[in-house]
Design a protein around this motif. Structure first.
Motif, mmCIF file in Angstrom:
data_model
loop_
_atom_site.group_PDB
_atom_site.id
_atom_site.type_symbol
_atom_site.label_atom_id
_atom_site.label_comp_id
_atom_site.label_asym_id
_atom_site.label_seq_id
_atom_site.Cartn_x
_atom_site.Cartn_y
_atom_site.Cartn_z
ATOM 1 N N ILE A 120 0.743 9.222 -6.240
ATOM 2 C CA ILE A 120 0.752 10.679 -6.072
ATOM 3 C C ILE A 120 1.392 11.385 -7.264
ATOM 4 O O ILE A 120 0.770 12.285 -7.839
ATOM 5 C CB ILE A 120 1.410 11.065 -4.729
ATOM 6 N N PRO A 121 2.595 11.027 -7.707
ATOM 7 C CA PRO A 121 3.157 11.706 -8.880
ATOM 8 C C PRO A 121 2.348 11.453 -10.160
ATOM 9 O O PRO A 121 2.216 12.353 -10.983
ATOM 10 C CB PRO A 121 4.564 11.116 -9.019
ATOM 11 N N VAL A 122 1.800 10.250 -10.288
ATOM 12 C CA VAL A 122 1.000 9.950 -11.484
ATOM 13 C C VAL A 122 -0.229 10.848 -11.526
ATOM 14 O O VAL A 122 -0.568 11.403 -12.574
ATOM 15 C CB VAL A 122 0.609 8.454 -11.507
ATOM 16 N N ILE A 123 -0.891 11.021 -10.406
ATOM 17 C CA ILE A 123 -2.072 11.892 -10.341
ATOM 18 C C ILE A 123 -1.687 13.332 -10.665
ATOM 19 O O ILE A 123 -2.402 14.028 -11.398
ATOM 20 C CB ILE A 123 -2.744 11.789 -8.955
ATOM 21 N N ILE A 124 -0.574 13.791 -10.131
ATOM 22 C CA ILE A 124 -0.124 15.161 -10.405
ATOM 23 C C ILE A 124 0.161 15.349 -11.895
ATOM 24 O O ILE A 124 -0.285 16.325 -12.507
ATOM 25 C CB ILE A 124 1.111 15.506 -9.547
ATOM 26 N N VAL A 125 0.888 14.413 -12.488
ATOM 27 C CA VAL A 125 1.228 14.523 -13.909
ATOM 28 C C VAL A 125 -0.034 14.500 -14.768
ATOM 29 O O VAL A 125 -0.182 15.301 -15.690
ATOM 30 C CB VAL A 125 2.204 13.391 -14.324
ATOM 31 N N LEU A 126 -0.950 13.599 -14.462
ATOM 32 C CA LEU A 126 -2.179 13.516 -15.247
ATOM 33 C C LEU A 126 -3.011 14.786 -15.140
ATOM 34 O O LEU A 126 -3.591 15.240 -16.124
ATOM 35 C CB LEU A 126 -3.009 12.297 -14.818
ATOM 36 N N SER A 127 -3.074 15.374 -13.953
ATOM 37 C CA SER A 127 -3.859 16.602 -13.804
ATOM 38 C C SER A 127 -3.214 17.759 -14.556
ATOM 39 O O SER A 127 -3.914 18.576 -15.162
ATOM 40 C CB SER A 127 -4.036 16.956 -12.326
ATOM 41 N N LEU A 143 0.830 -1.210 0.000
ATOM 42 C CA LEU A 143 0.000 0.000 0.000
ATOM 43 C C LEU A 143 0.865 1.260 0.000
ATOM 44 O O LEU A 143 0.544 2.239 -0.678
ATOM 45 C CB LEU A 143 -0.938 -0.005 1.205
ATOM 46 N N SER A 144 1.943 1.243 0.742
ATOM 47 C CA SER A 144 2.846 2.394 0.764
ATOM 48 C C SER A 144 3.444 2.635 -0.616
ATOM 49 O O SER A 144 3.514 3.781 -1.087
ATOM 50 C CB SER A 144 3.974 2.178 1.774
ATOM 51 N N LEU A 145 3.862 1.568 -1.284
ATOM 52 C CA LEU A 145 4.428 1.690 -2.625
ATOM 53 C C LEU A 145 3.390 2.227 -3.600
ATOM 54 O O LEU A 145 3.692 3.102 -4.425
ATOM 55 C CB LEU A 145 4.957 0.335 -3.096
ATOM 56 N N LEU A 146 2.169 1.728 -3.511
ATOM 57 C CA LEU A 146 1.106 2.217 -4.388
ATOM 58 C C LEU A 146 0.845 3.709 -4.183
ATOM 59 O O LEU A 146 0.663 4.457 -5.149
ATOM 60 C CB LEU A 146 -0.186 1.434 -4.160
ATOM 61 N N ILE A 147 0.843 4.142 -2.952
ATOM 62 C CA ILE A 147 0.614 5.561 -2.655
ATOM 63 C C ILE A 147 1.768 6.405 -3.191
ATOM 64 O O ILE A 147 1.559 7.458 -3.799
ATOM 65 C CB ILE A 147 0.412 5.775 -1.142
ATOM 66 N N ILE A 148 2.990 5.930 -2.994
ATOM 67 C CA ILE A 148 4.167 6.673 -3.469
ATOM 68 C C ILE A 148 4.139 6.797 -4.988
ATOM 69 O O ILE A 148 4.521 7.826 -5.545
ATOM 70 C CB ILE A 148 5.464 5.982 -2.980
ATOM 71 N N ILE A 149 3.684 5.757 -5.669
ATOM 72 C CA ILE A 149 3.611 5.807 -7.132
ATOM 73 C C ILE A 149 2.405 6.627 -7.586
ATOM 74 O O ILE A 149 2.478 7.376 -8.564
ATOM 75 C CB ILE A 149 3.549 4.374 -7.709
#
Length: 64
Positions: free
Chosen positions: A28-35, A20-26
């Motif tokens: 957050i940047p993906v969401i930022i880039v997509l937005s 879960l920690s790894l998923l969250i770390i991955i």
């Protein structure tokens, strides 16, 4: 209530927490880039619509 968990429970909890920690770390940047890309794409679409309107207006002015 059990104070001590079995060895299998600790390993499962550790794997679950790490995953879960790894998923969250991955995520957050993906969401930022997509937005950012979505905002940029929307801006490009608005500019394109304005250019189309200006071109259509210019064609109308030249045809009269």
């Amino acid at each position: 209530m059990y104070i001590f968990a079995g060895v299998g429970d600790i390993e499962f909890a550790t794997i679950l927490f790490s995953s879960l920690s790894l998923l969250i770390i991955i995520a957050i940047p993906v969401i930022i880039v997509l937005s950012v890309l979505r905002k940029r794409n929307n801006k490009i679409n608005r500019i394109e619509e304005k250019l189309d309107q200006l071109i259509a207006k210019q064609k109308d002015d030249h045809s009269h």
